[in-house]
Design an enzyme around this catalytic site. Structure first.
Site, PDB file in Angstrom:
ATOM      1  N   SER A  26       7.550   4.698  17.542  1.00  0.00           N
ATOM      2  CA  SER A  26       6.886   4.191  16.350  1.00  0.00           C
ATOM      3  C   SER A  26       6.196   5.312  15.574  1.00  0.00           C
ATOM      4  O   SER A  26       5.735   6.299  16.173  1.00  0.00           O
ATOM      5  CB  SER A  26       5.846   3.155  16.777  1.00  0.00           C
ATOM      6  OG  SER A  26       5.430   2.367  15.690  1.00  0.00           O
ATOM      7  N   CYS A  29       0.281   8.336  13.015  1.00  0.00           N
ATOM      8  CA  CYS A  29      -0.382   9.364  12.212  1.00  0.00           C
ATOM      9  C   CYS A  29      -0.971  10.449  13.106  1.00  0.00           C
ATOM     10  O   CYS A  29      -1.688  10.153  14.068  1.00  0.00           O
ATOM     11  CB  CYS A  29      -1.477   8.746  11.362  1.00  0.00           C
ATOM     12  SG  CYS A  29      -0.878   7.801   9.955  1.00  0.00           S
ATOM     13  N   GLN A 103       9.019   7.384   7.822  1.00  0.00           N
ATOM     14  CA  GLN A 103       8.366   6.230   7.216  1.00  0.00           C
ATOM     15  C   GLN A 103       7.687   6.673   5.921  1.00  0.00           C
ATOM     16  O   GLN A 103       6.785   7.522   5.941  1.00  0.00           O
ATOM     17  CB  GLN A 103       7.321   5.653   8.173  1.00  0.00           C
ATOM     18  CG  GLN A 103       6.653   4.388   7.649  1.00  0.00           C
ATOM     19  CD  GLN A 103       5.471   3.971   8.498  1.00  0.00           C
ATOM     20  OE1 GLN A 103       4.432   4.632   8.479  1.00  0.00           O
ATOM     21  NE2 GLN A 103       5.610   2.881   9.237  1.00  0.00           N
ATOM     22  N   TYR A 190      -1.870  -1.479   3.066  1.00  0.00           N
ATOM     23  CA  TYR A 190      -1.606  -0.412   2.109  1.00  0.00           C
ATOM     24  C   TYR A 190      -1.029  -1.006   0.822  1.00  0.00           C
ATOM     25  O   TYR A 190      -1.066  -2.220   0.622  1.00  0.00           O
ATOM     26  CB  TYR A 190      -0.729   0.662   2.752  1.00  0.00           C
ATOM     27  CG  TYR A 190      -1.395   1.283   3.967  1.00  0.00           C
ATOM     28  CD1 TYR A 190      -2.690   1.792   3.880  1.00  0.00           C
ATOM     29  CD2 TYR A 190      -0.759   1.311   5.207  1.00  0.00           C
ATOM     30  CE1 TYR A 190      -3.335   2.333   4.992  1.00  0.00           C
ATOM     31  CE2 TYR A 190      -1.390   1.847   6.324  1.00  0.00           C
ATOM     32  CZ  TYR A 190      -2.678   2.355   6.211  1.00  0.00           C
ATOM     33  OH  TYR A 190      -3.320   2.874   7.312  1.00  0.00           O
ATOM     34  N   ARG A 238       8.554  -1.966   7.448  1.00  0.00           N
ATOM     35  CA  ARG A 238       7.447  -2.434   8.292  1.00  0.00           C
ATOM     36  C   ARG A 238       6.566  -3.349   7.465  1.00  0.00           C
ATOM     37  O   ARG A 238       6.132  -2.989   6.356  1.00  0.00           O
ATOM     38  CB  ARG A 238       6.625  -1.272   8.827  1.00  0.00           C
ATOM     39  CG  ARG A 238       5.330  -1.723   9.526  1.00  0.00           C
ATOM     40  CD  ARG A 238       4.686  -0.652  10.363  1.00  0.00           C
ATOM     41  NE  ARG A 238       5.359  -0.546  11.658  1.00  0.00           N
ATOM     42  CZ  ARG A 238       4.876   0.142  12.696  1.00  0.00           C
ATOM     43  NH1 ARG A 238       3.717   0.782  12.587  1.00  0.00           N
ATOM     44  NH2 ARG A 238       5.543   0.205  13.831  1.00  0.00           N
TER      45      ARG A 238
END
Length: 383
Positions: A26, A29, A103, A190, A238
């Site tokens: 996955s 960050c 991503q 986001y 996602r």
């Protein structure tokens, strides 16, 4: 593969990309880039998962706009100068037999926060200005995620169009950098997630009001990226299947959204949750073993699209059960992979399908097989 091979270690083909197994790393960050440029840390961080045998590895949230990074040290693909540093990573992963995706993200009204190990709190606009770098918090409406965040600017129609172009341009750079797959981060509060939710989106134009209008940005951006991304390469999205807010985006909404995304060429829905109304370091969605798997299961069944399950999936038997029960097509591992970069290898051994360490790269596998032979002799009292 034989009939006895666990599903987790059977290949899966997404468009023209065949993954050797269903284990996906996955995006996580790292907050360790120099104004968006990945460096040695990222080569090692991502490369070790490829050596460890994962089928697909995703680079962390990668900003399409320098003003819209999640954290001040996040990576980005907002200009061509960042292609070559990413190419260094993809070349290494490919050299050891791995596959890698990226991503793409726009943090929207949650742009500019501390690194997670520093607390993950929102930085003030004054603190962001002091970095000497460009920052801008924007959203569907002038509503902050919480009291900790500043009020974002309401995006104009021109802003929405310009940001779509940023996603498309970053997509072209991702292809030039050698990525095998692309994921759009449309969850966790986001930019796009904030447009989806009626809690954060109070617009009265074509991008607000009804669910169809609130989905408009998401569908338009995904369709534009699909047109720009090579037809033979898969596109993931996602989402926060539930956004964690009262009267917010819910699972019924996500099923409809997944159907629309499938119609514009999205291949996999990565089923996460939460993030709308709280800061990046917390979630108000209850956690537990496989707590997001029910989201993946329902979206897969009702929208007829492949899904990726993520969230407190700890070992091979648990992952295999999710696949066998038809609750997901791919299994995403995050913090467990940080704890054990050879997670895929250990999962294969737990499932009894890799006695000779063939999941891990052969340079390590050769030595580990010899070690296992030695340990077996010791256990049997032959040494």
């Amino acid at each position: 593969m034989t009939a006895e091979t666990p599903l987790l270690f059977q290949p899966i083909t997404l468009r023209d990309l065949t993954l050797k197994n269903r284990v996906v790393i996955s995006p996580m960050c790292q907050h360790n880039a120099d104004f968006g440029i990945p460096g040695d840390w990222h080569v090692v961080h991502l490369g070790r998962f490829a050596i460890g045998g994962a089928g697909l590895i995703f680079v962390e949230s990668t900003a399409v706009d320098p003003r819209a990074r999640i954290g001040v040290k996040d990576v980005g693909l907002w200009d061509d100068a960042r292609i070559a540093p990413f190419r260094r990573i993809t070349d290494f992963v490919h050299s050891v037999g791995g596959r890698i995706g990226v991503q793409l993200a726009h943090a929207g009204r949650k742009a500019g926060s501390e690194a997670l190990w520093e607390g993950g709190r929102a930085l003030s606009m004054e603190a962001l200005a002091a970095t000497g770098e460009p920052w801008r918090r924007v959203g569907p409406s002038p509503l902050a995620p919480s009291a900790e965040w500043s009020v974002p600017e309401e995006m104009t129609i021109e802003d929405i169009a310009a940001t779509e172009r940023m996603f498309v341009d970053a997509t072209l750079r991702a292809d030039a950098a050698g990525f095998d797959a692309l994921e759009l981060h449309f969850g966790h509060g986001y930019l796009v997630a904030s447009f989806l939710s009626p809690v954060s989106n109070k617009r009265t134009d074509a991008y607000g009001g009804s669910r169809d209008n609130r989905m408009r940005m998401c569908i338009h951006y995904a369709a534009a990226v699909r047109r720009a991304w090579p037809a033979e390469k898969p596109l993931f999205v996602r989402i926060s299947a539930v956004d964690g807010s009262a009267d917010g985006w819910n699972l019924d909404d996500s099923v409809v959204l997944a159907e629309r995304l499938k119609a514009v060429g999205v291949d996999v829905i990565d089923c996460s949750s939460g993030g709308l109304a709280e800061e990046t370091r917390n979630t108000n969605v209850p956690r537990g073993l496989g707590f997001q798997v029910p989201f993946s299961e329902r979206i897969r069944r009702e929208a007829g699209i492949r899904t990726q399950a993520v969230g407190v999936i700890l070992d091979g038997p648990q992952a295999e059960a999710i696949l066998e029960e038809g609750r997901a097509d791919l299994i995403a591992i995050g913090r467990e992979a940080l704890l054990d970069p050879n997670w895929a290898t250990h999962a294969a051994q737990a499932l009894g399908c890799d006695p000779n360490f063939q999941t891990i790269n052969f340079r390590h596998g050769h030595w580990l097989a010899k070690r296992e032979s030695l340990m077996r002799q010791i256990r049997e009292g032959r040494l």
